[in-house]
Structures are given as structure tokens and as C-alpha cells.
Design a protein around this motif. Sequence first.
Motif, PDB file in Angstrom:
ATOM      1  N   TRP A   1     -39.371 -36.021 -14.069  1.00 55.80           N
ATOM      2  CA  TRP A   1     -40.196 -35.870 -12.857  1.00 55.80           C
ATOM      3  C   TRP A   1     -41.440 -35.051 -13.182  1.00 55.80           C
ATOM      4  CZ3 TRP A   1     -36.039 -33.664  -8.956  1.00 55.80           C
ATOM      5  CH2 TRP A   1     -35.082 -34.660  -8.710  1.00 55.80           C
TER       6      TRP A   1
ATOM      7  N   ILE B   1     -38.943 -40.330  -6.355  1.00 47.67           N
ATOM      8  CA  ILE B   1     -37.600 -40.236  -6.951  1.00 47.67           C
ATOM      9  C   ILE B   1     -36.676 -41.338  -6.424  1.00 47.67           C
ATOM     10  CG2 ILE B   1     -37.743 -37.764  -7.478  1.00 47.67           C
ATOM     11  CD1 ILE B   1     -35.848 -37.275  -5.154  1.00 47.67           C
TER      12      ILE B   1
ATOM     13  N   THR C   1     -38.111 -43.009 -11.977  1.00 49.56           N
ATOM     14  CA  THR C   1     -37.202 -41.956 -12.437  1.00 49.56           C
ATOM     15  C   THR C   1     -36.651 -42.253 -13.832  1.00 49.56           C
ATOM     16  OG1 THR C   1     -36.494 -41.904 -10.151  1.00 49.56           O
ATOM     17  CG2 THR C   1     -35.261 -40.555 -11.666  1.00 49.56           C
TER      18      THR C   1
ATOM     19  N   GLN D   1     -37.502 -40.500 -17.455  1.00 50.04           N
ATOM     20  CA  GLN D   1     -36.386 -39.841 -18.144  1.00 50.04           C
ATOM     21  C   GLN D   1     -36.325 -40.365 -19.585  1.00 50.04           C
ATOM     22  OE1 GLN D   1     -32.705 -41.342 -16.757  1.00 50.04           O
ATOM     23  NE2 GLN D   1     -31.441 -40.003 -18.032  1.00 50.04           N
TER      24      GLN D   1
ATOM     25  N   ALA E   1     -29.776 -39.651 -12.771  1.00 46.11           N
ATOM     26  CA  ALA E   1     -31.087 -40.162 -12.340  1.00 46.11           C
ATOM     27  C   ALA E   1     -30.925 -41.050 -11.113  1.00 46.11           C
ATOM     28  CB  ALA E   1     -31.742 -40.935 -13.472  1.00 46.11           C
TER      29      ALA E   1
END
Length: 453
Positions: free
Chosen positions: A110, A140, A146, A150, A359
Motif C-alpha cells: 500500500w 484496497i 493490492t 504486494q 491481502a
Amino acid sequence: MIVQRENWGSKLGFILAAAGSAIGLGNIWKFPYIAGENGGAAFIFIYLICIAIIGLPVLIAEILIGRTGNADPVGSFRKLSNSKFWTAVGGMGVMAGFIILSYYAVISGWSLGYIVEAMSGSFNNFVDATDSNAHFGELIGNVWWTVGLQALFMVAVILIVFAGVQKGIERGSKILMPLLLVILLIIMIKGLTLDGADKGLEFLLNPKWEKVTGVTVLMALGHAFFTLSLGMGAMMTYGSYMSKKDSIFTSAVQVIILDTFIALIAGIAIFTAVFAIGQNPAEGPGLIFQTLPVVFAKMPGGYIFGILFFLLLTIAALTSAISLLEVVVSYFVDEKGWARHKAAITFGIVTFLIGLPSALSFNLLGDTKLFGLSFFDIADYLTSNIMLPLGGLLIAIFVGWVWGFDKVLENVKQGAEKLFEQSFWRIQVWKFFLKYLSPVLIFLVLLHSLGLF
Ligand code: PHE
């Protein structure tokens, strides 16, 4: 096949890498909001005591186990104890490394994404927190955003660990840590010069003792563990690359000073700006991603400061994440004879996969709850509140009671001969804290986390 084990190129290399591990989301994201919610300076005061009487003794113990064992946490415990139980304690650390990194990479992602948000100017039209909350929720809630971020973050972590202890972690820390400090100082000076900054300072520095309860003390203690990366073998692994010519005591004190200093200036930087812009300081975990973007939207020069802030947060997260992956990689390199490259890539990918449910907790799996908690919350709770304190407790017991204090003394003195000649009392104080004070207090934290009191 005996391959020469890697080590740090210099004492500074260890300090910066260990400080890099310690300084992370814990300092810049967690510390300001828990201090804000729990009585400001009163919390900070208690936290500093916890750092001094428990953080420091356990940090020294952890580095010592690693340096003496000269191996990953499992190997170090095995060499020093020759017992299955203590070897398993090392194994629990490796497991914790996996789990923490799996969800840590989600928030770090994030942060990475917010650098792009800040650059693209998407904060500019935020009028109040409702706008930024909605925007955050949308981001998100988007699986690709997301998970993609990640993954990107994990690629950066893998690349650094892949490159090795000196060429990757040490070199990376030597570039990133000074950069982090400079950016944070710039943001703090900006915060302090805003009109109304004094209200932020007052909030942070004026102790509200009425907010302090027994739980505050336990939170301060729990946070001391998390922020110093204790209880799961990260400092042990970094300690295992440390030279016997360097003093563990001095290095540990330096790492602690850096970590505490950064948490405090992050607090000042954030709250001066939040108050000057008239936002609500008690926003909890949303402080960084929801409150700050509004602050940047309204603050003079906020465009640049927004970019700098999320860059700072991402750097801090990155140097912590590499220490988490390194624990796992060192285990497979030392115990299973894997090549570093192969271990870094394989377990970087495995950690990414384990992190997917975390996530997805914010979107696809939003409604999937176990005991009322999302995957993300479970991973966080299990590690921060149970595995780290438990690991810390066992480390204190091992060094304080099991290993044999004559051996402990012999090893901790290496590289610190002068220090101990001059003032042997330091060892006595350390021994006392480690044997009695730390185990009892950590045990209380654990009981509390398990809901037993
Ligand atoms: N100390 C890191 C932080 O403050 C988190 C961390 C915990 C890193 C345990 C490594 C091991 O964000």
C-alpha cells in the motif's frame, strides 16, 4: 561442502542493517498512532522504560545467541543447547518470519502504491477525511492493486536478499538508512514550521496520565518487541554475521537509540502536520493512509511532502522486510545447504503466496472471518501478540538460566573487553534484568494477549 559463511563488512554495516530491521512500519505507522491514542507523552515515557529494561537486555541476548552459534536461529540454538526443545524455539522464529513478512508486505505494498498516488496528484482534491477514506477503501478493495503492489514489493525484497549479506543487505542499508533519516528530518522541519504545530507538539509531549492503564503498559511492552524486531530470530540472524571483534553491548545500544530517535521524530513530523491542518489525531491505524493524505492536500508544498512521506515509509518497510526474509533464507542456506539465490527466490514467492489471504482480507475475502478476525488480523495478532513475546521470553530464559552464565560471560565479553573492565556492573544489571525482570514482565504480556487476564 564447506562454504565460507557470509559476514558484515564492517561494524557500521551491522548497525545500519540492524537499525534497518528495527526501523519499519512499527516506527512510522504504528508508534505515532498508539502513542496518540494512549496518553501521548505518558505512553512514550512508559515505552522508553520498556525499551531500556526489557528491549535492550533481550536484544543483547538475541544478538549473542546468533553471534556465538554463528548460524541461522535453528542452527544457533542447536549448537548452544544440544536440545530438541531449544532448537524448536529457533524453528518458531523462522515460522514467525514467514508469517510476519506475509502480511507486512501487504501494508508495504500500500505504501508503495501511495507513492504513485501522491505523484499522480490524487490527494489534491481531498476536502476532508471522508474523501480520503473513500479513496483508500476503493484502492484496497481492488484485488489487482493490492496484490500487484504486494508482489512488486516482494520482488524488491527478494532482489536485495538474493544479492547477499554484504552486497545486498549491507549495501542496501548503507544507502537507504541515511536517505530515510534525511527525508524524515526534512518532513519534521516542515511540520515544525507550520502554523499551529505547537498543538501537535503539545499533544505528543504533554503526558495524559489519566489515559494510562495496565493495558497501556502491556501495549508499550508489546510494541517494544515489535519495533526492535525481537523474539523471532531476525536480530539473531543479523548477529550471526557479526564479528567477534565488535562489542554487542555497544552495538545494541546504538541500534536502540536510532530506533527510538526515528520513532520520536516520526511522531513529531506527523502530529505537527495533523494538528496544523486541523485533522483528527486519534484515527488509529488509518492515520497514515487516511488522515495524512488530507493533510498533504491542504498543506503548502504538500504535493512534494506526500511523495517524500510515502517514499520514507516504503524504505523503512523494505529494510525491515529484508531482515524477515533473511531469517528464512539463512535457515535454508545453513541447515539445508541451499544456494542463497535459490532460497531467496523460492521463499520470497512462498511468502507472497502465504500473504495472499491477508491481502484478500480487504476485498475478496472481506467476509471470511475466523473468531471474528480476518486473515490479516490473525496473522498480525498471532505474531505480534503471541509468537514474538513467547520467543522473547524463551530467549531471555535461555540466556539467563539455561546456557550457563560463565559461557554467556565469556562470549558477550568478546569485542567488549574494555567496556567490562571499566564497569563490570553493566553485566550484573543486564543479568538481573534478563533473569528476573524480563521473563516476568513478558509473561504478563503473553497472558494478557491470550486473554487470560
Ligand atoms: N521492527 C519492524 C518494524 O518496526 C518489524 C519487524 C518485526 C521486523 C520483527 C523484523 C522482525 O516495523
